[in-house]
Design an enzyme around this catalytic site. Structure first.
Site, PDB file in Angstrom:
ATOM      1  N   ALA A  66       0.844  -1.203   0.000  1.00 41.17           N
ATOM      2  CA  ALA A  66       0.000   0.000   0.000  1.00 41.17           C
ATOM      3  C   ALA A  66       0.882   1.257   0.000  1.00 41.17           C
ATOM      4  O   ALA A  66       0.528   2.266  -0.607  1.00 41.17           O
ATOM      5  CB  ALA A  66      -0.909  -0.009   1.222  1.00 41.17           C
ATOM      6  N   CYS A  73      10.137  -5.528  -7.323  1.00 43.97           N
ATOM      7  CA  CYS A  73       9.972  -6.236  -8.599  1.00 43.97           C
ATOM      8  C   CYS A  73      10.317  -7.723  -8.437  1.00 43.97           C
ATOM      9  O   CYS A  73      11.074  -8.109  -7.551  1.00 43.97           O
ATOM     10  CB  CYS A  73      10.919  -5.666  -9.646  1.00 43.97           C
ATOM     11  SG  CYS A  73      10.551  -4.002 -10.178  1.00 43.97           S
ATOM     12  N   GLU A  75      12.216  -9.535 -10.384  1.00 41.88           N
ATOM     13  CA  GLU A  75      13.625  -9.851 -10.653  1.00 41.88           C
ATOM     14  C   GLU A  75      14.469  -9.676  -9.395  1.00 41.88           C
ATOM     15  O   GLU A  75      15.321 -10.507  -9.071  1.00 41.88           O
ATOM     16  CB  GLU A  75      14.172  -8.935 -11.760  1.00 41.88           C
ATOM     17  CG  GLU A  75      13.497  -9.116 -13.109  1.00 41.88           C
ATOM     18  CD  GLU A  75      12.260  -8.236 -13.297  1.00 41.88           C
ATOM     19  OE1 GLU A  75      11.555  -7.958 -12.304  1.00 41.88           O
ATOM     20  OE2 GLU A  75      12.009  -7.843 -14.438  1.00 41.88           O
TER      21      GLU A  75
HETATM   22  N1  THU Z   1       7.559  -5.067 -12.280  1.00 36.80           N
HETATM   23  C1  THU Z   1       8.370  -6.148 -12.090  1.00 36.80           C
HETATM   24  O1  THU Z   1       8.228  -6.900 -11.119  1.00 36.80           O
HETATM   25  N2  THU Z   1       9.322  -6.385 -13.019  1.00 36.80           N
HETATM   26  C2  THU Z   1       9.448  -5.706 -14.198  1.00 36.80           C
HETATM   27  O2  THU Z   1      10.294  -6.070 -15.005  1.00 36.80           O
HETATM   28  C3  THU Z   1       8.576  -4.564 -14.478  1.00 36.80           C
HETATM   29  C4  THU Z   1       7.722  -4.128 -13.369  1.00 36.80           C
HETATM   30  C5  THU Z   1       6.485  -4.855 -11.314  1.00 36.80           C
HETATM   31  C6  THU Z   1       6.634  -3.693 -10.385  1.00 36.80           C
HETATM   32  C7  THU Z   1       5.186  -3.431 -10.029  1.00 36.80           C
HETATM   33  O3  THU Z   1       4.799  -4.332  -8.991  1.00 36.80           O
HETATM   34  C8  THU Z   1       4.427  -3.795 -11.271  1.00 36.80           C
HETATM   35  O4  THU Z   1       5.277  -4.644 -12.014  1.00 36.80           O
HETATM   36  C9  THU Z   1       3.987  -2.620 -12.117  1.00 36.80           C
HETATM   37  O5  THU Z   1       5.037  -1.792 -12.419  1.00 36.80           O
END
Ligand code: THU
Length: 160
Positions: A66, A73, A75
């Protein structure tokens, strides 16, 4: 004044069937990881799978919060899990699957700049090139080292 042009070699596949068994497995693992994504805010689900030099596959998915900057991310979730559990093993390849509705999008999901910088860190640490497979249903892109997706990379180890 001089002008230089960089060229980056990468491979484009129409389907995982054209790839090695190991790469196919890693893409499958990234898709599996995508199902564990917790993304109630963006609704964009991402999964990542890393192959270590001992053959183990470590998975991660995006985890949102939140208080948005507190999420992470897929990765980096996967890389931090891999490094925390196996600090002495090189990460030799990573596959990424992203899209809405927990499904892989038609086109590849490309990692953000912060994730690329973290990939660079672990690649520098191990000295082993990390290949990055960005998987989409209609196209899969395979890069062979992190510099190819992050040119002019910052590496404090080299500037010392
Ligand atoms: N996101 C990732 O986990 N990896 C990526 O390569 C691009 C973006 C996630 C971050 C966020 O939780 C969502 O995707 C939207 O940006």
């Amino acid at each position: 004044m001089k002008t230089k042009t960089l060229s980056i070699k990468y491979e484009i596949y129409d389907s995982p069937e054209e790839m090695s068994e190991e790469d196919r497995e890693l893409i499958k693992a990234a898709e599996e990881a995508q199902r564990t994504s917790y993304a109630p805010y963006s609704k964009f689900n991402v999964g990542a799978a890393i192959r270590l030099d001992n053959g183990l596959v470590i998975k991660g998915s995006n985890q949102e919060n939140a208080a948005s900057p507190d999420g992470l991310c897929a990765e980096r979730t996967a890389m931090f899990a891999a490094s925390a559990a196996y600090p002495d093993n090189a990460m030799v390849s990573m596959a990424i699957s992203g899209g809405y509705g927990f499904k892989m999008d038609d086109m590849p999901c490309t990692p953000c700049g912060s994730c690329r910088q973290v990939m660079a860190e672990y690649q520098n640490k191990s000295g082993v090139p990390m290949s990055v497979i960005m998987a989409g249903k209609k196209q899969i892109w395979k890069f062979f080292k992190v510099e190819d997706i992050l040119p002019f990379i910052f590496n404090s180890l080299e500037t010392e």
